[in-house]
Design a protein around this motif. Structure first.
Motif, PDB file in Angstrom:
ATOM      1  N   SER A   1       0.856  -1.184   0.000  1.00  0.00           N
ATOM      2  CA  SER A   1       0.000   0.000   0.000  1.00  0.00           C
ATOM      3  C   SER A   1       0.890   1.230   0.000  1.00  0.00           C
ATOM      4  O   SER A   1       1.985   1.210   0.569  1.00  0.00           O
ATOM      5  CB  SER A   1      -0.929   0.006   1.216  1.00  0.00           C
TER       6      SER A   1
ATOM      7  N   ASN B   1      -4.147  11.090  -1.378  1.00  0.00           N
ATOM      8  CA  ASN B   1      -4.898   9.928  -1.840  1.00  0.00           C
ATOM      9  C   ASN B   1      -4.140   8.625  -1.600  1.00  0.00           C
ATOM     10  O   ASN B   1      -2.968   8.616  -1.236  1.00  0.00           O
ATOM     11  CB  ASN B   1      -5.288  10.070  -3.317  1.00  0.00           C
ATOM     12  N   ILE B   2      -4.881   7.539  -1.792  1.00  0.00           N
ATOM     13  CA  ILE B   2      -4.264   6.218  -1.828  1.00  0.00           C
ATOM     14  C   ILE B   2      -3.770   6.035  -3.251  1.00  0.00           C
ATOM     15  O   ILE B   2      -4.567   5.998  -4.193  1.00  0.00           O
ATOM     16  CB  ILE B   2      -5.271   5.108  -1.455  1.00  0.00           C
ATOM     17  N   TRP B   3      -2.462   5.954  -3.384  1.00  0.00           N
ATOM     18  CA  TRP B   3      -1.889   5.758  -4.707  1.00  0.00           C
ATOM     19  C   TRP B   3      -1.978   4.289  -5.105  1.00  0.00           C
ATOM     20  O   TRP B   3      -2.170   3.968  -6.272  1.00  0.00           O
ATOM     21  CB  TRP B   3      -0.433   6.251  -4.735  1.00  0.00           C
TER      22      TRP B   3
ATOM     23  N   HIS C   1      -4.328  -1.518   4.557  1.00  0.00           N
ATOM     24  CA  HIS C   1      -5.231  -0.369   4.527  1.00  0.00           C
ATOM     25  C   HIS C   1      -5.216   0.359   5.863  1.00  0.00           C
ATOM     26  O   HIS C   1      -5.045   1.582   5.925  1.00  0.00           O
ATOM     27  CB  HIS C   1      -6.644  -0.874   4.187  1.00  0.00           C
TER      28      HIS C   1
ATOM     29  N   TRP D   1      -8.648  10.581  -0.564  1.00  0.00           N
ATOM     30  CA  TRP D   1      -9.511  10.085  -1.638  1.00  0.00           C
ATOM     31  C   TRP D   1      -8.803   8.969  -2.406  1.00  0.00           C
ATOM     32  O   TRP D   1      -7.596   8.789  -2.290  1.00  0.00           O
ATOM     33  CB  TRP D   1      -9.931  11.214  -2.578  1.00  0.00           C
ATOM     34  N   LEU D   2      -9.596   8.257  -3.183  1.00  0.00           N
ATOM     35  CA  LEU D   2      -9.071   7.229  -4.079  1.00  0.00           C
ATOM     36  C   LEU D   2     -10.065   7.021  -5.205  1.00  0.00           C
ATOM     37  O   LEU D   2     -11.230   7.382  -5.094  1.00  0.00           O
ATOM     38  CB  LEU D   2      -8.834   5.907  -3.331  1.00  0.00           C
TER      39      LEU D   2
ATOM     40  N   THR E   1     -11.368   3.879  -7.914  1.00  0.00           N
ATOM     41  CA  THR E   1     -11.297   2.458  -8.244  1.00  0.00           C
ATOM     42  C   THR E   1     -12.386   2.113  -9.254  1.00  0.00           C
ATOM     43  O   THR E   1     -13.407   2.802  -9.338  1.00  0.00           O
ATOM     44  CB  THR E   1     -11.392   1.576  -6.988  1.00  0.00           C
TER      45      THR E   1
ATOM     46  N   TYR F   1     -13.761  -1.048  -0.225  1.00  0.00           N
ATOM     47  CA  TYR F   1     -13.747   0.335   0.252  1.00  0.00           C
ATOM     48  C   TYR F   1     -15.089   0.735   0.851  1.00  0.00           C
ATOM     49  O   TYR F   1     -15.130   1.437   1.860  1.00  0.00           O
ATOM     50  CB  TYR F   1     -13.305   1.294  -0.862  1.00  0.00           C
TER      51      TYR F   1
ATOM     52  N   TRP G   1     -15.534   4.084   3.374  1.00  0.00           N
ATOM     53  CA  TRP G   1     -15.298   5.141   2.393  1.00  0.00           C
ATOM     54  C   TRP G   1     -16.640   5.570   1.806  1.00  0.00           C
ATOM     55  O   TRP G   1     -17.535   4.748   1.604  1.00  0.00           O
ATOM     56  CB  TRP G   1     -14.382   4.637   1.285  1.00  0.00           C
TER      57      TRP G   1
ATOM     58  N   LYS H   1     -15.020   7.619  -7.361  1.00  0.00           N
ATOM     59  CA  LYS H   1     -14.197   8.369  -6.422  1.00  0.00           C
ATOM     60  C   LYS H   1     -14.781   8.196  -5.027  1.00  0.00           C
ATOM     61  O   LYS H   1     -15.979   8.406  -4.810  1.00  0.00           O
ATOM     62  CB  LYS H   1     -14.147   9.853  -6.790  1.00  0.00           C
TER      63      LYS H   1
END
Length: 149
Positions: free
Chosen positions: A62, A70-72, A90, A106-107, A109, A119, A124, A136
């Protein structure tokens, strides 16, 4: 099976790339789009990353990006799914992130994936779309802290 989670190191990048390119969902259309230099930048300049080791190899990772909040990346090798590695990566990542800043994270997917379900179950909130049709999601400091108490 013993699972170790630790901070990522530069020498982990080749195995991180193996995991990233082994996934069955959210597949890169072109693996060269994410270079070793990109990984290094996000791991050590823009944020921080963690790896999960099992059987003497990296099986998940992660990466949180403090610059873009954000979560890259959060990926687990398909052979090691459904045993809690993604959840641990996570949670360590979000605990670290919200220890650095109270800015929402933010992320993005792909819809209709296991990641989307993961998520949503993790608290989220969907806030729209991102990129090429991705969902998003956002997580606020207060939502994260209230989930962890």
């Amino acid at each position: 099976m013993d699972i170790l989670i630790r901070e990522a190191r530069p020498e982990d990048i080749p195995q991180i790339q193996i995991v990233r390119n082994a996934v069955k969902e959210n597949i890169l259309s072109d693996p060269s789009l994410v270079s070793d230099a990109d990984c290094e930048e996000f791991l050590f300049e823009r944020g921080k990353g963690w790896v999960s080791e099992a059987e003497s190899r990296i099986v998940g990772f992660s990466i949180a990006d403090l610059r873009e909040n954000n979560i890259w990346a959060l990926f687990v090798h398909p052979d090691f799914e459904d045993i809690g590695i993604g959840r641990k990566l996570h949670d360590i990542m979000l605990n670290w992130y919200f220890g650095q800043t109270k800015e929402k994270m933010w992320l993005g997917t792909s819809p209709d994936t296991r990641a989307e379900i993961f998520y949503r179950k993790s608290g989220w909130k969907e806030t729209g779309t991102h990129g090429k049709g991705e969902i998003k999601f956002e997580m606020t400091y207060n939502n994260w802290k209230s989930r962890k108490s």
